[in-house]
Design a protein around this motif. Structure first.
Motif, PDB file in Angstrom:
ATOM      1  N   LYS A  29       0.842   6.664  -6.964  1.00  0.00           N
ATOM      2  CA  LYS A  29      -0.328   7.468  -7.302  1.00  0.00           C
ATOM      3  C   LYS A  29      -0.032   8.955  -7.137  1.00  0.00           C
ATOM      4  CE  LYS A  29      -5.277   7.666  -6.358  1.00  0.00           C
ATOM      5  NZ  LYS A  29      -6.370   7.111  -5.558  1.00  0.00           N
ATOM      6  N   ARG A  30       0.634   9.313  -6.026  1.00  0.00           N
ATOM      7  CA  ARG A  30       0.995  10.713  -5.779  1.00  0.00           C
ATOM      8  C   ARG A  30       1.941  11.229  -6.867  1.00  0.00           C
ATOM      9  NH1 ARG A  30       5.075  11.182  -1.447  1.00  0.00           N
ATOM     10  NH2 ARG A  30       6.373  10.919  -3.259  1.00  0.00           N
ATOM     11  N   ASN A  31       2.963  10.443  -7.191  1.00  0.00           N
ATOM     12  CA  ASN A  31       3.945  10.880  -8.182  1.00  0.00           C
ATOM     13  C   ASN A  31       3.346  10.970  -9.581  1.00  0.00           C
ATOM     14  OD1 ASN A  31       5.844  11.132  -6.190  1.00  0.00           O
ATOM     15  ND2 ASN A  31       6.707   9.109  -6.519  1.00  0.00           N
ATOM     16  N   LYS A  32       2.412  10.086  -9.890  1.00  0.00           N
ATOM     17  CA  LYS A  32       1.727  10.159 -11.182  1.00  0.00           C
ATOM     18  C   LYS A  32       0.961  11.470 -11.286  1.00  0.00           C
ATOM     19  CE  LYS A  32      -1.549   7.652 -14.077  1.00  0.00           C
ATOM     20  NZ  LYS A  32      -2.414   6.476 -14.183  1.00  0.00           N
ATOM     21  N   ARG A  33       0.302  11.853 -10.191  1.00  0.00           N
ATOM     22  CA  ARG A  33      -0.446  13.111 -10.164  1.00  0.00           C
ATOM     23  C   ARG A  33       0.504  14.299 -10.337  1.00  0.00           C
ATOM     24  NH1 ARG A  33      -2.472  12.382  -5.546  1.00  0.00           N
ATOM     25  NH2 ARG A  33      -1.149  13.781  -4.375  1.00  0.00           N
TER      26      ARG A  33
ATOM     27  N   PRO B 169       0.817  -1.226   0.000  1.00  0.00           N
ATOM     28  CA  PRO B 169       0.000   0.000   0.000  1.00  0.00           C
ATOM     29  C   PRO B 169       0.851   1.277   0.000  1.00  0.00           C
ATOM     30  CG  PRO B 169      -0.854  -1.559   1.604  1.00  0.00           C
ATOM     31  CD  PRO B 169       0.442  -2.117   1.108  1.00  0.00           C
ATOM     32  N   THR B 170       1.985   1.238   0.693  1.00  0.00           N
ATOM     33  CA  THR B 170       2.863   2.415   0.743  1.00  0.00           C
ATOM     34  C   THR B 170       3.380   2.754  -0.650  1.00  0.00           C
ATOM     35  OG1 THR B 170       3.530   1.821   2.972  1.00  0.00           O
ATOM     36  CG2 THR B 170       4.947   3.375   1.803  1.00  0.00           C
ATOM     37  N   TRP B 171       3.859   1.747  -1.365  1.00  0.00           N
ATOM     38  CA  TRP B 171       4.399   1.981  -2.709  1.00  0.00           C
ATOM     39  C   TRP B 171       3.305   2.457  -3.658  1.00  0.00           C
ATOM     40  CZ3 TRP B 171       9.320   1.977  -4.531  1.00  0.00           C
ATOM     41  CH2 TRP B 171       9.453   2.119  -5.907  1.00  0.00           C
ATOM     42  N   LYS B 172       2.127   1.852  -3.562  1.00  0.00           N
ATOM     43  CA  LYS B 172       1.029   2.243  -4.437  1.00  0.00           C
ATOM     44  C   LYS B 172       0.612   3.686  -4.177  1.00  0.00           C
ATOM     45  CE  LYS B 172      -0.786  -2.347  -5.310  1.00  0.00           C
ATOM     46  NZ  LYS B 172      -1.936  -3.242  -5.240  1.00  0.00           N
ATOM     47  N   ALA B 173       0.629   4.110  -2.918  1.00  0.00           N
ATOM     48  CA  ALA B 173       0.300   5.500  -2.589  1.00  0.00           C
ATOM     49  C   ALA B 173       1.336   6.453  -3.164  1.00  0.00           C
ATOM     50  CB  ALA B 173       0.202   5.675  -1.072  1.00  0.00           C
ATOM     51  N   LYS B 174       2.627   6.101  -3.046  1.00  0.00           N
ATOM     52  CA  LYS B 174       3.687   6.935  -3.622  1.00  0.00           C
ATOM     53  C   LYS B 174       3.537   7.019  -5.135  1.00  0.00           C
ATOM     54  CE  LYS B 174       7.473   6.117  -0.380  1.00  0.00           C
ATOM     55  NZ  LYS B 174       8.838   5.592  -0.270  1.00  0.00           N
TER      56      LYS B 174
END
Length: 70
Positions: free
Chosen positions: A34-38, A27-32
């Motif tokens: 998603k944030r970086n994609k934005r 979940p931590t990597w997926k959140a990072k």
């Protein structure tokens, strides 16, 4: 991420590749991600390159443009 094992690059060892996939599924990597994609999708407001000129040359030109406008 379940299709990634099929696309392992030849230069990465299998055990390392599996560890990478496991890490990408947290979940931590997926959140990072998603944030970086934005962040990457936002406009940058200009070019980040100086083309083939040096930073010093670009700075001189910028100062000249400010001190001697058209």
């Amino acid at each position: 991420m379940s299709v990634l094992p099929k696309f392992k690059p030849a230069w990465i060892k299998t055990d390392i590749w599996k560890q990478m996939i496991d890490n990408w599924n947290t979940p931590t990597w997926k959140a990072k991600s998603k944030r970086n994609k934005r962040i990457r999708s936002k406009p940058t407001g200009g070019k980040h390159t100086l083309a083939s000129q040096s930073y010093a040359t670009a700075k001189r030109k910028a100062v000249k443009d400010v001190t001697h406008p058209l």
